[in-house]
Design an enzyme around this catalytic site. Structure first.
Site, PDB file in Angstrom:
ATOM      1  CE  LYS A   9      44.557  33.179  39.792  1.00 35.69           C
ATOM      2  NZ  LYS A   9      43.433  32.427  40.167  1.00 35.69           N
ATOM      3  CE  LYS A  31      36.664  36.124  40.271  1.00 36.35           C
ATOM      4  NZ  LYS A  31      37.881  35.374  40.960  1.00 36.35           N
TER       5      LYS A  31
END
Length: 291
Positions: free
Chosen positions: A168, A236
Site C-alpha cells: 500500500k 500520512k
C-alpha cells in the site's frame, strides 16, 4: 460470518454494507458518530471488546497507526475480546513495522492476523471494487477471501504480515507522483495558452494515459476538490513511505517533492481537499489557475 467492524467512516461504512449485502452479520461498537443507516442495519454493542466477543472475524478500518493500536489494545478494545481461533483483519493503511508487532501480539492470543489495506477510494468502497493487498498466512487469507470478494475485485496475497502494508505504501508513492505529473503537465499547458480540458482529452489517447489523468485531471479542471481521498491522509501515507525508506536506506526524492506540495496545500487550508488538489500548490507557484 459474524463480523465485528471497527471504523464505519467514509470507507468503512460502504465496505460493511457490502459485507451485509453478501449475507454476513455486522456488529459494530457504539460511537456517537454512527450514521442512522448503520444503527438501522447493524448490531450495535457497547464497545469493541463486546463486538469482538460476539464475532468470528474482526475488521478494522481506521485512519492511522495510533488509531489501529487503540482499536486493538486500548481499554475496551479488540484484544480484550479475543479468544483462540478468531481472525483479525486490519484494512487501514498504517506502518508496516507496527503491523508486524501488532500481528505478533494478536498471534500470541491464539488468533490469526491479516494486514489488508485497500486502494480505490470511496467510489471503490461503494462499488465493491477495491484493490486489496494482503499480508499474512495463506490459511488465514483463504478464510478471509469470501469477505474480500464482497468488498473488492483485485485481491492479492503479497506475502507475510507487513507485506500488505508495504504494498500500500508503494501504491501511494505511485499515485502521488502521478498526481504531481498530471498537475504539472496541465499547469504548464494551460499557462502556455492551451485548453487543459482538450489537452487531457488528447493525452488520454496516448502513452501518457492513466487512471489519474482520467479521473483526477477532470477534478483539477472542474475544481471539484471535495474528497475523495483527503490530502491529510495521503500526507500520512507518504510519511510512512519516507520513514520506511529512511529505515531501509533508500532514497525517495520525488516522493519527498510530492509531500512538500501536499504540505503547501495544507498550509493553504487544504488538508481536507481531495488529493487532486495538489494542483493548487503548483498553481500558486506559477501564479496561474487552470482555465
Amino acid at each position: 460470518m459474524k463480523i465485528a467492524f471497527i471504523g464505519l467512516g467514509i470507507m468503512g461504512q460502504p465496505m460493511a454494507e457490502n459485507l451485509a449485502k453478501a449475507g454476513h452479520e455486522i456488529i459494530a461498537p457504539e460511537r456517537a458518530s454512527l450514521k442512522p443507516e448503520a444503527r438501522a442495519s447493524f448490531t450495535i454493542l457497547p464497545d469493541a471488546t463486546a463486538a469482538t466477543k460476539a464475532a468470528e472475524v474482526i475488521i478494522i478500518m481506521v485512519p492511522d497507526t495510533p488509531d489501529v493500536e487503540r482499536a486493538l489494545f486500548a481499554e475496551g478494545g479488540v484484544a480484550a475480546g479475543l479468544s483462540a481461533g478468531k481472525l483479525v483483519i486490519d484494512m487501514s493503511s498504517i506502518s508496516p513495522t507496527a503491523t508486524k508487532d501488532y500481528a505478533a501480539r494478536v498471534n500470541a492470543l491464539g488468533c490469526d492476523y491479516l494486514d489488508a489495506p485497500v486502494s480505490g477510494g470511496e467510489v471503490g468502497a461503494k462499488n465493491a471494487a477495491l484493490t486489496i493487498m494482503v499480508g499474512g498466512p495463506e490459511a488465514a487469507f483463504a478464510r478471509a477471501l469470501p469477505l474480500f470478494e464482497a468488498m473488492g475485485k483485485n485481491i492479492t496475497l503479497v506475502g507475510p504480515n507487513g507485506a500488505g502494508q508495504t504494498t500500500k505504501v508503494a501504491n501511494q508513492i505511485i499515485v502521488a507522483l502521478n498526481i504531481e505529473a498530471v498537475a504539472e503537465a496541465l499547469v504548464f499547458a494551460s499557462k502556455a495558452g492551451a485548453d487543459p480540458a482538450k489537452v487531457r482529452q488528447a493525452l488520454m489517447g496516448g502513452f501518457a494515459n492513466s487512471r489519474i489523468l482520467e479521473v483526477h485531471a477532470e477534478r483539477m479542471i472542474n475544481r471539484t476538490f471535495n474528497p475523495g481521498f483527503r490530502i491529510k491522509l495521503h500526507q500520512k501515507d507518504l510519511n510512512l513511505a519516507l520513514q520506511s525508506a529512511k529505515e531501509l536506506g533508500v532514497a525517495l526524492p520525488n516522493t519527498a517533492s510530492a509531500q512538500q506540495l501536499f504540505s503547501a496545500c495544507a498550509a493553504m487550508g487544504g488538508e481536507g481537499w481531495d488529493h487532486s488538489g495538489l494542483v493548487q500548490a503548483l498553481e500558486a507557484m506559477a501564479n496561474h489557475k487552470l482555465g
